[in-house]
Design a protein around this motif. Sequence first.
Motif, PDB file in Angstrom:
ATOM      1  N   UNK A  34       0.832  -1.210   0.000  1.00 18.56           N
ATOM      2  CA  UNK A  34       0.000   0.000   0.000  1.00 18.56           C
ATOM      3  C   UNK A  34       0.866   1.259   0.000  1.00 18.56           C
ATOM      4  N   UNK A  35       1.992   1.136   0.660  1.00 16.01           N
ATOM      5  CA  UNK A  35       2.891   2.297   0.738  1.00 16.01           C
ATOM      6  C   UNK A  35       3.390   2.705  -0.641  1.00 16.01           C
ATOM      7  N   UNK A  36       3.479   1.708  -1.534  1.00 19.84           N
ATOM      8  CA  UNK A  36       3.978   1.970  -2.897  1.00 19.84           C
ATOM      9  C   UNK A  36       3.157   3.081  -3.554  1.00 19.84           C
ATOM     10  N   UNK A  37       1.850   3.040  -3.306  1.00 19.28           N
ATOM     11  CA  UNK A  37       0.973   4.045  -3.902  1.00 19.28           C
ATOM     12  C   UNK A  37       1.349   5.454  -3.421  1.00 19.28           C
ATOM     13  N   UNK A  38       1.621   5.573  -2.134  1.00 22.78           N
ATOM     14  CA  UNK A  38       1.960   6.876  -1.553  1.00 22.78           C
ATOM     15  C   UNK A  38       3.329   7.362  -2.039  1.00 22.78           C
ATOM     16  N   UNK A  39       4.291   6.451  -2.044  1.00 22.69           N
ATOM     17  CA  UNK A  39       5.646   6.870  -2.453  1.00 22.69           C
ATOM     18  C   UNK A  39       5.644   7.254  -3.935  1.00 22.69           C
ATOM     19  N   UNK A  40       4.871   6.518  -4.736  1.00 23.99           N
ATOM     20  CA  UNK A  40       4.834   6.830  -6.172  1.00 23.99           C
ATOM     21  C   UNK A  40       4.190   8.180  -6.411  1.00 23.99           C
ATOM     22  N   UNK A  41       3.055   8.417  -5.741  1.00 20.26           N
ATOM     23  CA  UNK A  41       2.381   9.711  -5.902  1.00 20.26           C
ATOM     24  C   UNK A  41       3.308  10.836  -5.435  1.00 20.26           C
TER      25      UNK A  41
END
Lengths: 278, 564
Positions: free
Chosen positions: B223-230
């Motif tokens: 889920x963190x991937x979404x935040x780091x990518x954004x």
Amino acid sequence: MKNELLHIFRNTPFGRETLMQSVYFAKQTAVSLRVYIPAFRQFLMYFENEVVTVDLDRAFLRDPTTAREHAEAVIREGGLEPHFLEPKGFTASTLPDLPVEYAFMCCPRSISDLSTKIGLGHIGPRVRNIIRNASFPILMATPVHKEWRSVTVFFGGSKNAVKALRTGLTVSRTAGCPLFLFTEAGRRPKSHYEKIIEDRGLSGQVQELVTGWLFFEKGEFRNHLYDVPHDSLAVVGAYGHSAIREAAFGSKMETIQTVLPNPMLIVGPRCSPAPGLP
Amino acid sequence: MRTLFQNANDRFQLVLMGAVVGVGGGLAAVLLNRSLEELAEFFQPFWNRGYAFLLPALGAVLSTLCLTYLLKDVGGHGVPDVIYSVTRRGGLLRFRSSFSRLIACCLTIASGGSAGPEGPVVISGGSIGSNIASFFRLRDRQRVLLVGGGAAAAIASIFNAPVAGIAFSLEAILGEWTPTNLITIAVASAVGTEVSRLLQGNQIPFEGRIVGIGNLDVLACLGLVLFTSVGSVCFVRLLRGVRRVSGARIPWSWIRAGCGGLLVGLIGMVLPDVLGEGYGTIHRAIEGQYPPGLLIVGLLAAAKIVSTCLTIGTGGMGGIFAPCLVVGSFVGLFYGRILGVLFPTVHWAGEGYFALLGMAGVLSSVLQAPMTGIFLITEITGSYQVLVSVVLVSVMSVTLSHVFEPFSVYHQDLAEQGDLLRPRTDRRLLSELDIFELLETGCPRLHPEMRLREFVDIVREWGSRLFPVEDAKTGEYLGAVRADDVRSYLFNTHLYDTILVEQLIDSNTPAVSPDDALDEVMDIFEARHVSSLPVVHDRRFLGVISKTTILDRYRKELIVQEEI
């Protein structure tokens, strides 16, 4: 190598004189003239083994609206077609890279508009850096344009002097003007220098083109420079010796440029053996 | 010494030079670290004053003036300059770049500008490598390796992370992993690290104590991937936007930098954690001792992105490594706290765990360099137990952000200018060749007044397929005659004395200039279905360039590159 002379235009009366000399030189040697009108304070020249940063003074950027018009007028008046250089590569957005595949480049003695630095005896550090690294000879313009009617090659027998001789022979042939050799011999006989010329396969051309050999066995070098015709293009090899040797014993080129007010064509240590002349 | 060195074996030369460059890169990093500490101490008393918000502006102005007028250097935050030099200029970098950016960067960061010291130290290390290579008259390819070595040593030294230095150099600077590259860069990186350890001690910069990582924690990192990518996409786009807008609106570099600094100072008055390189903030985040609540942390992540873009985008000198780590730690904390709110009964590995993963994700995505992110985070935190999660977050963040931003922050400008030429690609190989090297100059020239009979004789004598036509008086290039186009006339002897070359000229034959890039020349070959083209400069014919010659040299160049 492009058969062109690169000129960095300075939109001032002093810059006009320099450009007039470039135009005259280009006409005499039948090369095209490529003019760069700087838009930024610096440009880079990526030579084979070194990158040279040229920091221009404010005079080069003066009144950019009229610069092109002024340059075009001087070039057309000289009977040439104006060609301008638009840099393609940029190291940074305000740092253009200028190509280095030219036959010649014209530099004033100093890339500075300070009158104290324009005179004889001062070659600016950036100009020195270009001379040391360029693969083409540098036309060092004089403060005021004067047409040259002969070529004088300073020939001391070194590897660089041979390159200068080759360049001088080519310029003399293309321009159709007489060629003089200038040698400060010291203890060596004239035959020593003739042998060097013969060994390099230049004796035929020297016999054909050289109209006089200013050969000095005695006396002071500075005094002999008076014998160089006032309307002659001086072709000099430069920085052929190691930095230590030059620091210890000085450089002939430095003495020449300090004393001689003539335009000079300086053949640096990295110059191609024969410049790209037609 | 130079002669002795030049006679040595190639690989030995590179190992030896790698070590020398490593010392240089390492010393540059140590010098920067120490100077930053001293200068930050100098600025410390002023932070309690009412005018403290002006400090970043003052630092940015001083930094720009110093760089432009005193050190006479121009350029961005360093790394793109190194990449440009490697891809386009055989690794040539100016000597002044070995110290100019360090001085400017010290002023920017110590006065509160939101930037990191890594970009400037990379160009400094690279420049040391480049100039050492020039001194020893090494070949372009060797020089490029030493530039990479200098960059690796600088990163390795500043973070005490040798493997991250190697990964960064190979991934971001050189763009290829080959054994030869690895040897030189590994030596430089190791030596750079040792220099740093010798002078500053062997400390793990952000040691974290992450324990008890369960399967749920590993799953949650997806889920963190979404935040780091954004976060990383916003970062890269905003940086580009600020650079464009400020560059277009404010022509004076020092005023532009000052405006950026002023805005950063104002943000810093409300959220002081956005100021400076932010290493202290990272420490606290990793140790799980960062008190502000969920929303403040989210706001801090956004504010750090904005203030970094304002600092670097307006011309302040500094790198983006450290800001990426700070943004990443905030993003990780933010995500960790959201999980805590959403799943209060689950025992998570801790906020430090997510902060660390956030750092890896944002850094990898912004740099588009997953290996750098993975190695850097594990080395600077000493947390090898989080390796699996770090790998997952880094790789997936890079993949996701790549969809929206295909180029890293270092590569985007170069890609736009067409200067991003990665090794062993078609464009890179062609860029290494020069039209003058490929020019066939011996072909005969025709004149418009020539009769077909004379032309046929020339065709018989010369095997060429393209014949340039020049004005007999002026030597001006008029066009070309292609043997294929006039084949029908060649066999009709009745026409030999009635047709002039003038009538055969194909003035539409495209001509190329010596300034044209070879990939553009190849495009013309493809588009016009021809095998040779005239090269014309200043209305003068210089020679012919043929597809066969290009492909022949291309192959040779490929062989040379494969040997290295």
